[in-house]
Motif scaffolding. Structure first.
Motif, PDB file in Angstrom:
ATOM      1  N   PRO A  25       4.013 -16.431 -41.218  1.00  0.00           N
ATOM      2  CA  PRO A  25       3.379 -16.735 -39.930  1.00  0.00           C
ATOM      3  C   PRO A  25       1.869 -16.494 -40.015  1.00  0.00           C
ATOM      4  O   PRO A  25       1.412 -15.581 -40.714  1.00  0.00           O
ATOM      5  CB  PRO A  25       4.045 -15.746 -38.957  1.00  0.00           C
ATOM      6  N   GLU A  26       1.101 -17.280 -39.322  1.00  0.00           N
ATOM      7  CA  GLU A  26      -0.346 -17.092 -39.313  1.00  0.00           C
ATOM      8  C   GLU A  26      -0.710 -15.824 -38.541  1.00  0.00           C
ATOM      9  O   GLU A  26       0.013 -15.387 -37.653  1.00  0.00           O
ATOM     10  CB  GLU A  26      -1.030 -18.302 -38.674  1.00  0.00           C
ATOM     11  N   SER A  27      -1.843 -15.263 -38.895  1.00  0.00           N
ATOM     12  CA  SER A  27      -2.341 -14.082 -38.196  1.00  0.00           C
ATOM     13  C   SER A  27      -3.038 -14.511 -36.910  1.00  0.00           C
ATOM     14  O   SER A  27      -3.795 -15.487 -36.902  1.00  0.00           O
ATOM     15  CB  SER A  27      -3.335 -13.324 -39.084  1.00  0.00           C
ATOM     16  N   PRO A  28      -2.823 -13.787 -35.799  1.00  0.00           N
ATOM     17  CA  PRO A  28      -3.540 -14.112 -34.564  1.00  0.00           C
ATOM     18  C   PRO A  28      -4.995 -13.638 -34.579  1.00  0.00           C
ATOM     19  O   PRO A  28      -5.762 -14.004 -33.687  1.00  0.00           O
ATOM     20  CB  PRO A  28      -2.735 -13.368 -33.497  1.00  0.00           C
ATOM     21  N   LEU A  29      -5.368 -12.830 -35.578  1.00  0.00           N
ATOM     22  CA  LEU A  29      -6.699 -12.224 -35.602  1.00  0.00           C
ATOM     23  C   LEU A  29      -7.610 -12.782 -36.680  1.00  0.00           C
ATOM     24  O   LEU A  29      -8.834 -12.688 -36.560  1.00  0.00           O
ATOM     25  CB  LEU A  29      -6.572 -10.704 -35.809  1.00  0.00           C
ATOM     26  N   ARG A  30      -7.042 -13.324 -37.759  1.00  0.00           N
ATOM     27  CA  ARG A  30      -7.845 -13.717 -38.910  1.00  0.00           C
ATOM     28  C   ARG A  30      -7.432 -15.096 -39.391  1.00  0.00           C
ATOM     29  O   ARG A  30      -6.264 -15.479 -39.293  1.00  0.00           O
ATOM     30  CB  ARG A  30      -7.651 -12.717 -40.066  1.00  0.00           C
ATOM     31  N   THR A  31      -8.411 -15.826 -39.940  1.00  0.00           N
ATOM     32  CA  THR A  31      -8.070 -17.081 -40.602  1.00  0.00           C
ATOM     33  C   THR A  31      -7.315 -16.775 -41.888  1.00  0.00           C
ATOM     34  O   THR A  31      -7.278 -15.641 -42.364  1.00  0.00           O
ATOM     35  CB  THR A  31      -9.326 -17.897 -40.942  1.00  0.00           C
ATOM     36  N   ALA A  32      -6.744 -17.801 -42.488  1.00  0.00           N
ATOM     37  CA  ALA A  32      -5.988 -17.609 -43.729  1.00  0.00           C
ATOM     38  C   ALA A  32      -6.866 -17.022 -44.824  1.00  0.00           C
ATOM     39  O   ALA A  32      -6.448 -16.136 -45.573  1.00  0.00           O
ATOM     40  CB  ALA A  32      -5.390 -18.943 -44.172  1.00  0.00           C
ATOM     41  N   PHE A  33      -8.117 -17.504 -44.928  1.00  0.00           N
ATOM     42  CA  PHE A  33      -8.988 -17.041 -46.001  1.00  0.00           C
ATOM     43  C   PHE A  33      -9.504 -15.623 -45.737  1.00  0.00           C
ATOM     44  O   PHE A  33      -9.671 -14.836 -46.669  1.00  0.00           O
ATOM     45  CB  PHE A  33     -10.155 -18.009 -46.197  1.00  0.00           C
ATOM     46  N   ALA A  34      -9.739 -15.282 -44.486  1.00  0.00           N
ATOM     47  CA  ALA A  34     -10.129 -13.908 -44.154  1.00  0.00           C
ATOM     48  C   ALA A  34      -8.989 -12.945 -44.467  1.00  0.00           C
ATOM     49  O   ALA A  34      -9.199 -11.828 -44.946  1.00  0.00           O
ATOM     50  CB  ALA A  34     -10.520 -13.810 -42.680  1.00  0.00           C
ATOM     51  N   ARG A  35      -7.785 -13.384 -44.200  1.00  0.00           N
ATOM     52  CA  ARG A  35      -6.614 -12.564 -44.503  1.00  0.00           C
ATOM     53  C   ARG A  35      -6.489 -12.341 -46.014  1.00  0.00           C
ATOM     54  O   ARG A  35      -6.174 -11.243 -46.469  1.00  0.00           O
ATOM     55  CB  ARG A  35      -5.378 -13.290 -43.967  1.00  0.00           C
ATOM     56  N   ASP A  36      -6.773 -13.396 -46.790  1.00  0.00           N
ATOM     57  CA  ASP A  36      -6.731 -13.268 -48.247  1.00  0.00           C
ATOM     58  C   ASP A  36      -7.774 -12.269 -48.739  1.00  0.00           C
ATOM     59  O   ASP A  36      -7.510 -11.463 -49.637  1.00  0.00           O
ATOM     60  CB  ASP A  36      -6.985 -14.629 -48.902  1.00  0.00           C
ATOM     61  N   ARG A  37      -8.972 -12.327 -48.164  1.00  0.00           N
ATOM     62  CA  ARG A  37     -10.010 -11.370 -48.542  1.00  0.00           C
ATOM     63  C   ARG A  37      -9.540  -9.945 -48.300  1.00  0.00           C
ATOM     64  O   ARG A  37      -9.704  -9.059 -49.140  1.00  0.00           O
ATOM     65  CB  ARG A  37     -11.284 -11.648 -47.746  1.00  0.00           C
ATOM     66  N   ASP A  38      -8.930  -9.707 -47.153  1.00  0.00           N
ATOM     67  CA  ASP A  38      -8.481  -8.364 -46.817  1.00  0.00           C
ATOM     68  C   ASP A  38      -7.366  -7.901 -47.752  1.00  0.00           C
ATOM     69  O   ASP A  38      -7.315  -6.737 -48.154  1.00  0.00           O
ATOM     70  CB  ASP A  38      -8.022  -8.316 -45.366  1.00  0.00           C
ATOM     71  N   ARG A  39      -6.468  -8.809 -48.111  1.00  0.00           N
ATOM     72  CA  ARG A  39      -5.402  -8.444 -49.045  1.00  0.00           C
ATOM     73  C   ARG A  39      -5.997  -8.044 -50.397  1.00  0.00           C
ATOM     74  O   ARG A  39      -5.531  -7.087 -51.029  1.00  0.00           O
ATOM     75  CB  ARG A  39      -4.436  -9.623 -49.222  1.00  0.00           C
ATOM     76  N   LEU A  40      -6.980  -8.767 -50.818  1.00  0.00           N
ATOM     77  CA  LEU A  40      -7.605  -8.447 -52.096  1.00  0.00           C
ATOM     78  C   LEU A  40      -8.277  -7.079 -52.052  1.00  0.00           C
ATOM     79  O   LEU A  40      -8.123  -6.264 -52.969  1.00  0.00           O
ATOM     80  CB  LEU A  40      -8.622  -9.523 -52.467  1.00  0.00           C
ATOM     81  N   ILE A  41      -9.026  -6.802 -50.990  1.00  0.00           N
ATOM     82  CA  ILE A  41      -9.757  -5.540 -50.884  1.00  0.00           C
ATOM     83  C   ILE A  41      -8.802  -4.350 -50.902  1.00  0.00           C
ATOM     84  O   ILE A  41      -9.120  -3.287 -51.443  1.00  0.00           O
ATOM     85  CB  ILE A  41     -10.620  -5.532 -49.613  1.00  0.00           C
ATOM     86  N   HIS A  42      -7.605  -4.519 -50.364  1.00  0.00           N
ATOM     87  CA  HIS A  42      -6.639  -3.428 -50.317  1.00  0.00           C
ATOM     88  C   HIS A  42      -5.797  -3.321 -51.593  1.00  0.00           C
ATOM     89  O   HIS A  42      -4.945  -2.426 -51.681  1.00  0.00           O
ATOM     90  CB  HIS A  42      -5.711  -3.603 -49.114  1.00  0.00           C
ATOM     91  N   SER A  43      -6.033  -4.182 -52.559  1.00  0.00           N
ATOM     92  CA  SER A  43      -5.207  -4.184 -53.762  1.00  0.00           C
ATOM     93  C   SER A  43      -5.631  -3.100 -54.742  1.00  0.00           C
ATOM     94  O   SER A  43      -6.796  -2.693 -54.800  1.00  0.00           O
ATOM     95  CB  SER A  43      -5.273  -5.556 -54.454  1.00  0.00           C
ATOM     96  N   THR A  44      -4.698  -2.647 -55.545  1.00  0.00           N
ATOM     97  CA  THR A  44      -4.984  -1.657 -56.582  1.00  0.00           C
ATOM     98  C   THR A  44      -5.886  -2.250 -57.654  1.00  0.00           C
ATOM     99  O   THR A  44      -6.790  -1.583 -58.163  1.00  0.00           O
ATOM    100  CB  THR A  44      -3.669  -1.161 -57.214  1.00  0.00           C
ATOM    101  N   ALA A  45      -5.650  -3.485 -58.019  1.00  0.00           N
ATOM    102  CA  ALA A  45      -6.445  -4.124 -59.071  1.00  0.00           C
ATOM    103  C   ALA A  45      -7.917  -4.185 -58.691  1.00  0.00           C
ATOM    104  O   ALA A  45      -8.793  -4.021 -59.548  1.00  0.00           O
ATOM    105  CB  ALA A  45      -5.911  -5.522 -59.349  1.00  0.00           C
ATOM    106  N   PHE A  46      -8.212  -4.403 -57.413  1.00  0.00           N
ATOM    107  CA  PHE A  46      -9.605  -4.438 -56.976  1.00  0.00           C
ATOM    108  C   PHE A  46     -10.229  -3.055 -57.089  1.00  0.00           C
ATOM    109  O   PHE A  46     -11.370  -2.916 -57.546  1.00  0.00           O
ATOM    110  CB  PHE A  46      -9.686  -4.958 -55.537  1.00  0.00           C
ATOM    111  N   ARG A  47      -9.504  -2.030 -56.705  1.00  0.00           N
ATOM    112  CA  ARG A  47     -10.039  -0.671 -56.813  1.00  0.00           C
ATOM    113  C   ARG A  47     -10.335  -0.294 -58.257  1.00  0.00           C
ATOM    114  O   ARG A  47     -11.289   0.441 -58.535  1.00  0.00           O
ATOM    115  CB  ARG A  47      -9.071   0.343 -56.189  1.00  0.00           C
ATOM    116  N   ARG A  48      -9.516  -0.789 -59.180  1.00  0.00           N
ATOM    117  CA  ARG A  48      -9.722  -0.436 -60.593  1.00  0.00           C
ATOM    118  C   ARG A  48     -11.036  -0.987 -61.149  1.00  0.00           C
ATOM    119  O   ARG A  48     -11.521  -0.484 -62.171  1.00  0.00           O
ATOM    120  CB  ARG A  48      -8.557  -0.941 -61.445  1.00  0.00           C
ATOM    121  N   LEU A  49     -11.614  -1.976 -60.509  1.00  0.00           N
ATOM    122  CA  LEU A  49     -12.894  -2.500 -60.987  1.00  0.00           C
ATOM    123  C   LEU A  49     -13.989  -1.438 -60.951  1.00  0.00           C
ATOM    124  O   LEU A  49     -15.022  -1.590 -61.610  1.00  0.00           O
ATOM    125  CB  LEU A  49     -13.317  -3.708 -60.139  1.00  0.00           C
TER     126      LEU A  49
END
Length: 400
Positions: A25-49
């Motif tokens: 389901p789509e988010s009522p607060l964020r576009t699809a691409f904004a949601r993707d950005r947020d998922r990436l920022i919360h990922s472990t792989a991103f923190r490891r950078l």
């Protein structure tokens, strides 16, 4: 969620995204691409950078750039450019944030070593590994493997540097599951992210090189006419300031400004000439529509050559290259021969995939590629009893 302002027809509109491999389901607060950005920022792989090499291996000082800080700087530049061109800022940002996600420890040295180690099993390539991270390895929910990012984000990760004519095994596997049209150009936001990367490393590697003392300001001015021109302008604007530590950051800012302004002018001219009526027209244009002007490309070529000669191949940087490659190759060999040394979750993956090659080697490669510099050094020491990484390989900060 719809955008508050309209996009030009050639921009990537999240409301018309090709969607996700696993429908949600789509988010009522964020576009699809904004949601993707947020998922990436919360990922472990991103923190490891945070602990992966940009230029210096595992630097102890806090002021040198690592993969994480570089990615944040690329994202800031990409978002600014996307806004100026009326493109989707969130898509440009998430591709920029994720563009280095697939790099193994020790930067290009680590990638070269892992490529050699995995050559009998299909090889290793960091863009392909980034796709594996976000579609398979990084799981944040029991509903599916990966982050379930939008098609446009996956496309941007796979080919932000241009069409991929001969994909490696990782990209080919993704293409078989959900084709990313690898042989076409990416959308405009991914093209923006790619050149934002060029802008960031040209300017910020110069800054880090001068800060570390590997580069000499007078030598840089003599070798790169663009740097001399910008330096003269900085000195003219602040004639009373004699401290390089105050003037060099302004030089870096001005260098970024020159490249951004050139990109915007050239891209607007190319868009006007091509007149794309959809993002598909951008993909089918036959060349990049986001680009620097020929004059700017010519002006920054001496800078790239100077950085290669004076910084990337500096003796103190080269000195660590072979030890870093040794760490990665020996880690791969030890874990490939003794998979019981893998953590439980990774041993479970071996059982799921089966112990036949090439899957066993590729799972070991996934594990090694995900390591940070310092974890790789620590694991190598645990498995071999020694480390070839010299502890004294720590550049000083000449401007602090």
């Amino acid at each position: 969620m719809t955008r508050p302002q309209p996009l030009p027809p050639h921009a990537s509109d999240p409301a018309r995204s090709r969607g996700r491999h696993f429908p949600e389901p789509e988010s009522p607060l964020r576009t699809a691409f904004a949601r993707d950005r947020d998922r990436l920022i919360h990922s472990t792989a991103f923190r490891r950078l945070r602990y992966k090499t940009q230029v210096f291996v595992a630097p102890e000082q806090d002021h040198f750039r690592v993969r994480l800080t570089h990615s944040l700087e690329v994202a800031q530049i990409a978002r600014t450019i996307a806004r100026a061109l009326a493109l989707d800022e969130d898509l440009a940002e998430v591709v920029a944030l994720a563009h280095d996600l697939g790099h193994p420890p020790f930067g290009h040295s680590g990638e070269d070593a892992l490529q050699r180690a995995m050559a009998p099993f299909g090889g290793f390539e960091h863009n392909g590994h980034a796709i594996r991270i976000v579609t398979l390895l990084e799981s944040r929910t029991p509903a599916y493997d990966g982050l379930n990012l939008s098609w446009e984000v996956l496309e941007g990760l796979a080919k932000h540097n241009g069409p991929v004519e001969t994909p490696g095994w990782a990209l080919a596997a993704q293409e078989a599951i959900w084709p990313l049209e690898l042989r076409s150009w990416p959308g405009p936001e991914a093209q923006v992210a790619a050149l934002a990367d060029d802008i960031a490393y040209n300017a910020h590697d110069l800054d880090d090189g001068l800060r570390s003392g590997l580069l000499d300001l007078d030598e840089a001015r003599a070798a790169v006419p663009l740097i001399e021109s910008l330096w003269q302008e900085v000195a003219r604007r602040w004639p009373q300031e004699k401290r390089a530590s105050r003037l060099v950051p302004q030089l870096t800012r001005d260098l970024i400004g020159v490249m951004v302004e050139s990109l915007l002018a050239e891209t607007r001219a190319r868009l006007a000439e091509a007149a794309p009526r959809s993002v598909e027209d951008v993909r089918a244009a036959g060349r990049a529509l986001v680009a620097f002007s020929p004059a700017t490309l010519q002006a920054i070529q001496p800078l790239r050559a100077y950085l290669m000669r004076a910084m990337y191949t500096h003796p103190s940087v080269k000195r660590i290259r072979l030890p870093a490659e040794q760490v990665v190759e020996e880690l791969f060999a030890a874990l490939h021969e003794g998979p019981r040394e893998l953590p439980p979750r990774w041993r479970e993956r071996l059982s799921e995939e089966g112990r036949d090659e090439p899957w066993r080697a590729r799972i070991v490669g996934d594990y090694v590629a995900g390591m940070t510099d310092r974890f790789a050094i620590r694991e190598h020491r645990r498995l071999t009893g020694a480390s070839p990484i010299p502890h004294e390989n720590r550049p000083d900060e000449s401007y602090f």
